[in-house]
Design a protein around this motif. Structure first.
Motif, PDB file in Angstrom:
ATOM      1  N   GLU A 263      -1.346   4.588   6.921  1.00 47.98           N
ATOM      2  CA  GLU A 263      -1.597   3.160   6.920  1.00 47.98           C
ATOM      3  C   GLU A 263      -0.286   2.408   6.736  1.00 47.98           C
ATOM      4  O   GLU A 263       0.671   2.935   6.142  1.00 47.98           O
ATOM      5  CB  GLU A 263      -2.574   2.787   5.807  1.00 47.98           C
TER       6      GLU A 263
ATOM      7  N   ASP B 112     -11.500  -8.643  -0.366  1.00 46.37           N
ATOM      8  CA  ASP B 112     -10.488  -7.815   0.285  1.00 46.37           C
ATOM      9  C   ASP B 112     -10.965  -7.248   1.611  1.00 46.37           C
ATOM     10  O   ASP B 112     -10.296  -6.402   2.218  1.00 46.37           O
ATOM     11  CB  ASP B 112     -10.095  -6.659  -0.651  1.00 46.37           C
TER      12      ASP B 112
ATOM     13  N   ARG C 274      -2.394   3.165  -4.321  1.00 51.46           N
ATOM     14  CA  ARG C 274      -2.859   1.871  -4.803  1.00 51.46           C
ATOM     15  C   ARG C 274      -2.478   0.790  -3.791  1.00 51.46           C
ATOM     16  O   ARG C 274      -1.515   0.931  -3.039  1.00 51.46           O
ATOM     17  CB  ARG C 274      -2.247   1.546  -6.159  1.00 51.46           C
ATOM     18  N   ILE C 275      -3.261  -0.288  -3.839  1.00 52.09           N
ATOM     19  CA  ILE C 275      -2.994  -1.438  -2.970  1.00 52.09           C
ATOM     20  C   ILE C 275      -2.988  -2.671  -3.861  1.00 52.09           C
ATOM     21  O   ILE C 275      -3.956  -2.921  -4.589  1.00 52.09           O
ATOM     22  CB  ILE C 275      -4.061  -1.590  -1.867  1.00 52.09           C
TER      23      ILE C 275
ATOM     24  N   TYR D  36      -8.587  -7.391   4.665  1.00 49.10           N
ATOM     25  CA  TYR D  36      -7.472  -6.447   4.767  1.00 49.10           C
ATOM     26  C   TYR D  36      -7.921  -5.151   5.448  1.00 49.10           C
ATOM     27  O   TYR D  36      -7.274  -4.670   6.395  1.00 49.10           O
ATOM     28  CB  TYR D  36      -6.930  -6.173   3.366  1.00 49.10           C
TER      29      TYR D  36
ATOM     30  N   ASN E  93       0.857  -1.178   0.000  1.00 44.15           N
ATOM     31  CA  ASN E  93       0.000   0.000   0.000  1.00 44.15           C
ATOM     32  C   ASN E  93       0.895   1.231   0.000  1.00 44.15           C
ATOM     33  O   ASN E  93       1.527   1.572   0.996  1.00 44.15           O
ATOM     34  CB  ASN E  93      -0.887  -0.018   1.243  1.00 44.15           C
ATOM     35  N   ASP E  94       0.986   1.924  -1.180  1.00 47.59           N
ATOM     36  CA  ASP E  94       1.820   3.129  -1.269  1.00 47.59           C
ATOM     37  C   ASP E  94       1.026   4.398  -1.000  1.00 47.59           C
ATOM     38  O   ASP E  94       1.538   5.508  -1.166  1.00 47.59           O
ATOM     39  CB  ASP E  94       2.489   3.215  -2.644  1.00 47.59           C
TER      40      ASP E  94
ATOM     41  N   TYR F 196      -2.182  -6.927  -4.016  1.00 48.31           N
ATOM     42  CA  TYR F 196      -2.019  -8.164  -3.249  1.00 48.31           C
ATOM     43  C   TYR F 196      -1.132  -9.098  -4.060  1.00 48.31           C
ATOM     44  O   TYR F 196      -1.432  -9.412  -5.222  1.00 48.31           O
ATOM     45  CB  TYR F 196      -3.377  -8.819  -3.000  1.00 48.31           C
TER      46      TYR F 196
ATOM     47  N   ASN G  98       2.457   4.986   5.185  1.00 51.07           N
ATOM     48  CA  ASN G  98       2.395   5.796   3.971  1.00 51.07           C
ATOM     49  C   ASN G  98       1.811   7.166   4.303  1.00 51.07           C
ATOM     50  O   ASN G  98       1.617   7.516   5.486  1.00 51.07           O
ATOM     51  CB  ASN G  98       1.595   5.085   2.890  1.00 51.07           C
TER      52      ASN G  98
ATOM     53  N   ARG H 102     -11.670  -1.453  -1.754  1.00 45.46           N
ATOM     54  CA  ARG H 102     -12.504  -1.474  -0.543  1.00 45.46           C
ATOM     55  C   ARG H 102     -13.874  -2.090  -0.793  1.00 45.46           C
ATOM     56  O   ARG H 102     -14.506  -2.638   0.115  1.00 45.46           O
ATOM     57  CB  ARG H 102     -12.685  -0.055   0.007  1.00 45.46           C
TER      58      ARG H 102
ATOM     59  N   SER I  34       2.831  -2.116   4.195  1.00 43.34           N
ATOM     60  CA  SER I  34       2.723  -3.523   3.805  1.00 43.34           C
ATOM     61  C   SER I  34       2.118  -4.323   4.950  1.00 43.34           C
ATOM     62  O   SER I  34       2.334  -4.017   6.123  1.00 43.34           O
ATOM     63  CB  SER I  34       4.084  -4.106   3.437  1.00 43.34           C
TER      64      SER I  34
ATOM     65  N   GLN J  30      -4.961  -6.058  -7.879  1.00 47.61           N
ATOM     66  CA  GLN J  30      -5.192  -4.838  -7.117  1.00 47.61           C
ATOM     67  C   GLN J  30      -6.360  -5.071  -6.140  1.00 47.61           C
ATOM     68  O   GLN J  30      -7.308  -5.795  -6.420  1.00 47.61           O
ATOM     69  CB  GLN J  30      -5.520  -3.672  -8.054  1.00 47.61           C
TER      70      GLN J  30
END
Length: 669
Positions: free
Chosen positions: A188, A145, A122-123, A148, A118-119, A125, A184, A140, A191, A137
């Motif tokens: 959050e 996902d 974008r997130i 997570y 998670n940058d 997997y 980030n 939410r 990783s 990707q």
């Protein structure tokens, strides 16, 4: 039951009593033994054995998870991966990322290695399994996902999640989610990395656990739902009953005894922090109670054998204890059968039985002396009864001369009693005749006096009647006048009732108009309509009442007319009665004078007959006293004769009864 017990011999009663006492003592001791042993066994299981087994199994589970947690933490803190994520996760570095994940896979021999990068924008997997790296990707809105974003919301450093995904297939795996300490731009973790453990190995280790033969272990999540349950386990959810819910929330070992789905269980729970799960151990209570029951049966059998041996020993012991009493009983039975008071009881016992024998012998001695004295007294009683019979004139007990004297005395008493009775009877008849004459003369006096009084009362009553007839005549004229006035008043009442009827008719008309107005007023006039209806019913009731009153008044007027006619006739009859009563009063005065002369003559006759009655009564009383005395004398002679004969019979019976006893003094004589 008590009668049956009393019929048993002393030896048998002793034997049965000792047997029952031994059985009660054995049952009581076995009950105490079973209670104390069961209580100590349950306490040991709840306080020591189950907690120790739970801690040992939890340590094994935590030890098997420790490498996975360590590797997941190191993967989440990998500096290369953190740098690669901060650079925007270029696809050109994916081979090196795969190499890092493969190294972790080979190091742990894990089934799955994953990274959620998670940058901040974008997130992605990354899923590595069987030498292949898959990437997608995360969003939410995606249900796959949700784990997570839920984990990010807990802000926990790590968690264990039982789940499956599109890359690992439908088989459930235990994913170790470990978050990086680096954040980030959104705050959050950059990783979330970890490994996926094959639950089969963990389930086999937990399912292989046994405590006794039927004890089972299970894994439950934080909410109490059992996720890993071996075959034979009963509990599927710790939140179903209050007893099970009480085990949740504690971080220490908790063990309780409870009933679940008809089974008695020992249930133990411990929280495994590394696994984020509850370790549950359930053991059927019967598994631990069966040895206790088996031991109780063995003790019961041994106790029964001991009771049997004890009874074998007790029977001859009871016989030896009852033997002196049996000998004592035989001696008393022999004395009772022979009535030989010279015999004495013999026993070797020096305790209570010996003391009883001494007291019985003393009683026999005193009884022998008493019967000897009775024998001598019976002889004297026979002589006295004979002399009494001679005096009383008993025929069968005396000589001819005595018989003649006794018979003459009894006959003289009887003859004198008969003569006095005849004289008394004659005087009683004479007294009765005098009494009748006196009573009749007194009756004549009473009748004469009654006639005089009645004639005086008749004359006085006739005078009163004349006065009352005059008053009745005046009252009758007054009543006739008042009856005429009452007729006039009743006619006035009829006019008033006509007025009331008119008012009632007007009231009904007003109530009817009011009801019409209320109905036109709608909802607001309902209550007024009810009142108008009540007024109309009241007016109807008044009308009915006035009609009934008018009918009653008419009846009263008719009765008054008839009463006037009757009163006029009565007035004429009263005037005629007054004239007849004057003639009757003169006749009654003449009767009073004649009755007075008759009463004086009757009183002189009554006084003479009363004096004659008194004299004859005194003579009868004196003769009755003489008759009673002579009768009493005759009865006394007969009673003395009967008593003397009865005493002779009793003395003979007593002598015969005493002679049945054998006594020392009697034998010597």
């Amino acid at each position: 039951m008590r009668n049956l017990w009393n019929k048993l011999s002393l030896r048998l009663r002793l034997f049965v009593s000792f047997g029952i006492l031994l059985a009660v003592m054995m049952a009581f001791s076995l009950s105490l033994q079973s209670h104390f042993y069961t209580q100590s066994r349950v306490e040991n299981l709840l306080q020591h054995e189950l907690p120790t087994q739970l801690n040992h199994l939890a340590a094994q589970v935590a030890l098997s998870l420790a490498p996975s947690l360590q590797v997941s933490r190191s993967l989440a803190a990998n500096t290369f991966l953190e740098s690669w994520i901060r650079k925007g996760m270029p696809e050109s570095d994916l081979p090196q990322v795969q190499a890092e994940m493969a190294q972790v896979h080979n190091q742990l021999d894990a089934g799955v290695v994953f990274i959620a990068a998670n940058d901040g924008e974008r997130i992605f997997y990354h899923h590595y399994q069987s030498g292949q790296l898959n990437r997608r990707q995360m969003f939410r809105s995606s249900a796959d996902d949700a784990w997570y974003f839920r984990y990010l919301g807990t802000d926990a450093p790590y968690e264990l999640n039982l789940d499956s995904n599109e890359f690992s297939g439908e088989a459930l795996q235990m994913f170790v989610n470990y978050s990086s300490q680096q954040r980030n731009a959104k705050g959050e973790p950059i990783s979330v990395a970890g490994v996926g453990l094959d639950m089969l190995h963990l389930a086999e280790m937990i399912s292989a656990y046994r405590l006794g033969q039927n004890g089972r272990a299970s894994l439950a999540n934080r909410d109490g739902r059992v996720e890993v349950r071996p075959d034979g386990a009963v509990i599927s959810d710790l939140s179903t009953t209050p007893e099970l819910r009480s085990l949740l929330g504690s971080r220490e070992v908790t063990v309780n005894q409870m009933q679940y789905e008809g089974q008695d269980l020992f249930v133990g729970v411990i929280w495994i922090a590394d696994l984020q799960r509850y370790l549950v151990v359930e053991v059927p209570s019967a598994e631990f109670m069966a040895p206790i029951e088996q031991q109780l049966y063995q003790s019961l059998i041994i106790g029964l054998v001991l009771i049997g041996l004890s009874l074998l020993v007790l029977y001859p012991l009871a016989a030896s204890l009852s033997r002196p009493l049996v000998a004592f009983q035989q001696q008393l039975k022999n004395i009772t059968r022979t009535l030989d008071l010279s015999q004495r009881l013999q026993t070797d016992d020096k305790s209570e039985l010996g003391d009883l024998a001494d007291q019985t012998n003393s009683l026999l001695e005193r009884l022998s002396l008493a019967i000897s004295e009775v024998f001598r007294s019976s002889t004297r009683l026979t002589d006295s009864a004979g002399r009494l019979a001679q005096t009383a004139g008993l025929v069968s007990r005396n000589s001819n001369l005595q018989q003649e004297v006794s018979q003459s005395m009894a006959a003289a008493v009887e003859e004198m009693s008969s003569s006095v009775a005849e004289i008394t009877s004659t005087m009683e008849e004479l007294s009765a005749s005098s009494t009748q004459i006196a009573d009749h003369s007194q009756s004549v006096v009473d009748v004469a006096n009654l006639t005089l009084d009645s004639s005086k009362k008749g004359a006085s009553a006739m005078q009163q009647l004349q006065l009352r007839m005059s008053e009745i005549h005046r009252d009758n004229e007054q009543s006739l006048h008042e009856i005429m006035e009452l007729g006039a008043k009743s006619k006035q009442i009829s006019k008033v009732m006509d007025l009331i009827n008119t008012l009632a008719d007007q009231t009904k008309l007003i109530a009817f108009n009011a009801a019409l107005e209320a109905s036109s007023a709608g909802e607001s006039g309902k209550r007024f309509s009810v009142v108008a209806g009540e007024i109309r019913r009241l007016a109807d009731s008044v009308t009915d009442s006035t009609r009934e009153i008018e009918d009653r008044i008419q009846e009263i007027q008719d009765s008054i007319s008839r009463l006037v006619i009757t009163s006029e006739k009565g007035s004429s009859s009263i005037q005629a009665g007054m004239e007849v009563s004057s003639v009757t009063a003169e006749d009654l005065n003449a009767l009073v004078r004649a009755a007075s002369q008759t009463s004086s003559a009757a009183q002189q006759i009554s006084m003479s007959t009363k004096q004659q009655k008194t004299a004859s009564s005194q003579v009868v009383i004196a003769l009755r006293d003489i008759a009673n005395a002579s009768t009493h004398n005759a009865q006394s002679v007969r009673n003395i004769t009967d008593i003397s004969e009865e005493m002779l019979c009793m003395s003979e019976d007593l002598s015969r009864l005493v002679q049945e006893f054998k006594m020392v003094g009697k034998q010597e004589g």
